[in-house]
Design a protein around this motif. Structure first.
Motif, PDB file in Angstrom:
ATOM      1  N   ALA A  30      -9.172  -6.387   1.476  1.00 19.34           N
ATOM      2  CA  ALA A  30      -9.108  -4.922   1.516  1.00 19.34           C
ATOM      3  C   ALA A  30      -7.665  -4.447   1.714  1.00 19.34           C
ATOM      4  N   TRP A  31      -6.925  -5.133   2.577  1.00 21.70           N
ATOM      5  CA  TRP A  31      -5.520  -4.773   2.807  1.00 21.70           C
ATOM      6  C   TRP A  31      -4.689  -5.006   1.548  1.00 21.70           C
ATOM      7  N   LEU A  32      -4.858  -6.148   0.914  1.00 22.78           N
ATOM      8  CA  LEU A  32      -4.028  -6.504  -0.226  1.00 22.78           C
ATOM      9  C   LEU A  32      -4.353  -5.702  -1.482  1.00 22.78           C
ATOM     10  N   LEU A  33      -5.601  -5.281  -1.636  1.00 22.02           N
ATOM     11  CA  LEU A  33      -6.004  -4.566  -2.831  1.00 22.02           C
ATOM     12  C   LEU A  33      -5.981  -3.049  -2.676  1.00 22.02           C
ATOM     13  N   ASP A  34      -5.671  -2.559  -1.482  1.00 24.34           N
ATOM     14  CA  ASP A  34      -5.581  -1.122  -1.259  1.00 24.34           C
ATOM     15  C   ASP A  34      -4.490  -0.538  -2.154  1.00 24.34           C
ATOM     16  N   ARG A  35      -4.764   0.579  -2.783  1.00 27.46           N
ATOM     17  CA  ARG A  35      -3.802   1.173  -3.717  1.00 27.46           C
ATOM     18  C   ARG A  35      -2.698   1.945  -3.001  1.00 27.46           C
ATOM     19  N   GLY A  36      -2.829   2.147  -1.709  1.00 22.78           N
ATOM     20  CA  GLY A  36      -1.798   2.858  -0.951  1.00 22.78           C
ATOM     21  C   GLY A  36      -0.633   1.942  -0.616  1.00 22.78           C
ATOM     22  N   SER A  37       0.255   2.432   0.218  1.00 22.39           N
ATOM     23  CA  SER A  37       1.449   1.687   0.609  1.00 22.39           C
ATOM     24  C   SER A  37       1.106   0.671   1.696  1.00 22.39           C
ATOM     25  N   LEU A  38       1.335  -0.611   1.403  1.00 22.82           N
ATOM     26  CA  LEU A  38       1.103  -1.655   2.395  1.00 22.82           C
ATOM     27  C   LEU A  38       2.056  -1.466   3.581  1.00 22.82           C
ATOM     28  N   THR A  39       3.286  -1.060   3.311  1.00 22.35           N
ATOM     29  CA  THR A  39       4.256  -0.827   4.391  1.00 22.35           C
ATOM     30  C   THR A  39       3.768   0.268   5.328  1.00 22.35           C
ATOM     31  N   GLU A  40       3.295   1.382   4.778  1.00 23.94           N
ATOM     32  CA  GLU A  40       2.786   2.469   5.630  1.00 23.94           C
ATOM     33  C   GLU A  40       1.593   2.002   6.454  1.00 23.94           C
ATOM     34  N   ARG A  41       0.737   1.222   5.859  1.00 23.86           N
ATOM     35  CA  ARG A  41      -0.437   0.721   6.579  1.00 23.86           C
ATOM     36  C   ARG A  41      -0.018  -0.205   7.721  1.00 23.86           C
ATOM     37  N   LEU A  42       0.970  -1.069   7.481  1.00 21.69           N
ATOM     38  CA  LEU A  42       1.472  -1.961   8.534  1.00 21.69           C
ATOM     39  C   LEU A  42       2.141  -1.181   9.655  1.00 21.69           C
ATOM     40  N   ILE A  43       2.849  -0.125   9.322  1.00 18.45           N
ATOM     41  CA  ILE A  43       3.472   0.722  10.345  1.00 18.45           C
ATOM     42  C   ILE A  43       2.399   1.352  11.228  1.00 18.45           C
ATOM     43  N   ARG A  44       1.342   1.899  10.605  1.00 14.06           N
ATOM     44  CA  ARG A  44       0.246   2.499  11.391  1.00 14.06           C
ATOM     45  C   ARG A  44      -0.438   1.450  12.257  1.00 14.06           C
ATOM     46  N   PHE A  45      -0.729   0.285  11.676  1.00 15.87           N
ATOM     47  CA  PHE A  45      -1.426  -0.784  12.396  1.00 15.87           C
ATOM     48  C   PHE A  45      -0.616  -1.274  13.599  1.00 15.87           C
ATOM     49  N   SER A  46       0.707  -1.296  13.462  1.00 15.55           N
ATOM     50  CA  SER A  46       1.568  -1.808  14.539  1.00 15.55           C
ATOM     51  C   SER A  46       1.966  -0.729  15.531  1.00 15.55           C
ATOM     52  N   GLY A  47       1.449   0.472  15.373  1.00 14.29           N
ATOM     53  CA  GLY A  47       1.828   1.553  16.279  1.00 14.29           C
ATOM     54  C   GLY A  47       3.273   1.980  16.086  1.00 14.29           C
ATOM     55  N   GLY A  48       3.804   1.795  14.888  1.00 20.93           N
ATOM     56  CA  GLY A  48       5.172   2.212  14.586  1.00 20.93           C
ATOM     57  C   GLY A  48       6.221   1.149  14.834  1.00 20.93           C
ATOM     58  N   HIS A  49       5.798  -0.064  15.185  1.00 21.56           N
ATOM     59  CA  HIS A  49       6.759  -1.121  15.519  1.00 21.56           C
ATOM     60  C   HIS A  49       7.014  -2.099  14.384  1.00 21.56           C
ATOM     61  N   PHE A  50       6.553  -1.796  13.193  1.00 17.50           N
ATOM     62  CA  PHE A  50       6.777  -2.668  12.046  1.00 17.50           C
ATOM     63  C   PHE A  50       8.157  -2.391  11.478  1.00 17.50           C
ATOM     64  N   ARG A  51       8.864  -3.436  11.077  1.00 13.25           N
ATOM     65  CA  ARG A  51      10.155  -3.247  10.427  1.00 13.25           C
ATOM     66  C   ARG A  51      10.351  -4.333   9.379  1.00 13.25           C
ATOM     67  N   VAL A  52      11.218  -4.043   8.445  1.00  9.83           N
ATOM     68  CA  VAL A  52      11.557  -4.987   7.387  1.00  9.83           C
ATOM     69  C   VAL A  52      13.029  -5.338   7.540  1.00  9.83           C
ATOM     70  N   GLU A  53      13.319  -6.611   7.474  1.00 11.50           N
ATOM     71  CA  GLU A  53      14.707  -7.057   7.545  1.00 11.50           C
ATOM     72  C   GLU A  53      15.098  -7.606   6.173  1.00 11.50           C
ATOM     73  N   ILE A  54      16.100  -6.996   5.572  1.00  8.46           N
ATOM     74  CA  ILE A  54      16.587  -7.460   4.268  1.00  8.46           C
ATOM     75  C   ILE A  54      17.444  -8.692   4.503  1.00  8.46           C
ATOM     76  N   ILE A  55      17.053  -9.793   3.895  1.00  6.21           N
ATOM     77  CA  ILE A  55      17.821 -11.030   4.071  1.00  6.21           C
ATOM     78  C   ILE A  55      18.701 -11.317   2.863  1.00  6.21           C
ATOM     79  N   SER A  56      18.415 -10.663   1.758  1.00  9.32           N
ATOM     80  CA  SER A  56      19.220 -10.832   0.554  1.00  9.32           C
ATOM     81  C   SER A  56      18.891  -9.684  -0.385  1.00  9.32           C
ATOM     82  N   GLN A  57      19.912  -9.205  -1.076  1.00  8.24           N
ATOM     83  CA  GLN A  57      19.687  -8.127  -2.030  1.00  8.24           C
ATOM     84  C   GLN A  57      20.718  -8.247  -3.137  1.00  8.24           C
ATOM     85  N   ARG A  58      20.254  -8.139  -4.369  1.00  5.54           N
ATOM     86  CA  ARG A  58      21.166  -8.171  -5.509  1.00  5.54           C
ATOM     87  C   ARG A  58      20.439  -7.619  -6.733  1.00  5.54           C
TER      88      ARG A  58
END
Length: 80
Positions: A30-58
Motif C-alpha cells: 500500500a505504501w509503495l503503490l500509493d500515487r501520492g508522495s512517498l516523502t510526504e507520507r514518511l514525514i507524516r509517519f515520522s512526526g516530521g522527523h524524516f530527512r533525506v541526505e544527498i550523498i551524491s548528485q550529478r
C-alpha cells in the motif's frame, strides 16, 4: 562502506499489477503503490522527523527506457 548501486544499469520498471506480485506484505505494498508522495507520507509517519541526505548528485543522460517512460527524447548521438 555499503556497496553503491550501479547507475550504469538500466532500471527495472514495473507496472502496478506486477508490483502486487513482487511485494507480499499488504501494508508495504500500500505504501509503495500509493500515487501520492512517498516523502510526504514518511514525514507524516515520522512526526516530521524524516530527512533525506544527498550523498551524491550529478547530471546524467537518462537511459533510453527511462527517457521513453518519462516521454523525454534522448540526446542526439555525437555520431549522428
Amino acid at each position: 562502506m555499503p556497496r553503491q548501486p550501479s547507475i550504469n544499469r538500466e532500471p527495472r520498471w514495473y507496472n502496478r499489477l506486477h508490483a502486487n506480485r513482487l511485494v507480499a506484505d499488504p501494508g508495504l505494498r500500500a505504501w509503495l503503490l500509493d500515487r501520492g508522495s512517498l516523502t510526504e507520507r514518511l514525514i507524516r509517519f515520522s512526526g516530521g522527523h524524516f530527512r533525506v541526505e544527498i550523498i551524491s548528485q550529478r547530471m546524467e543522460v537518462p537511459h533510453l527506457r527511462t527517457a521513453a517512460a518519462r516521454h523525454h527524447s534522448p540526446p542526439a548521438s555525437p555520431d549522428s
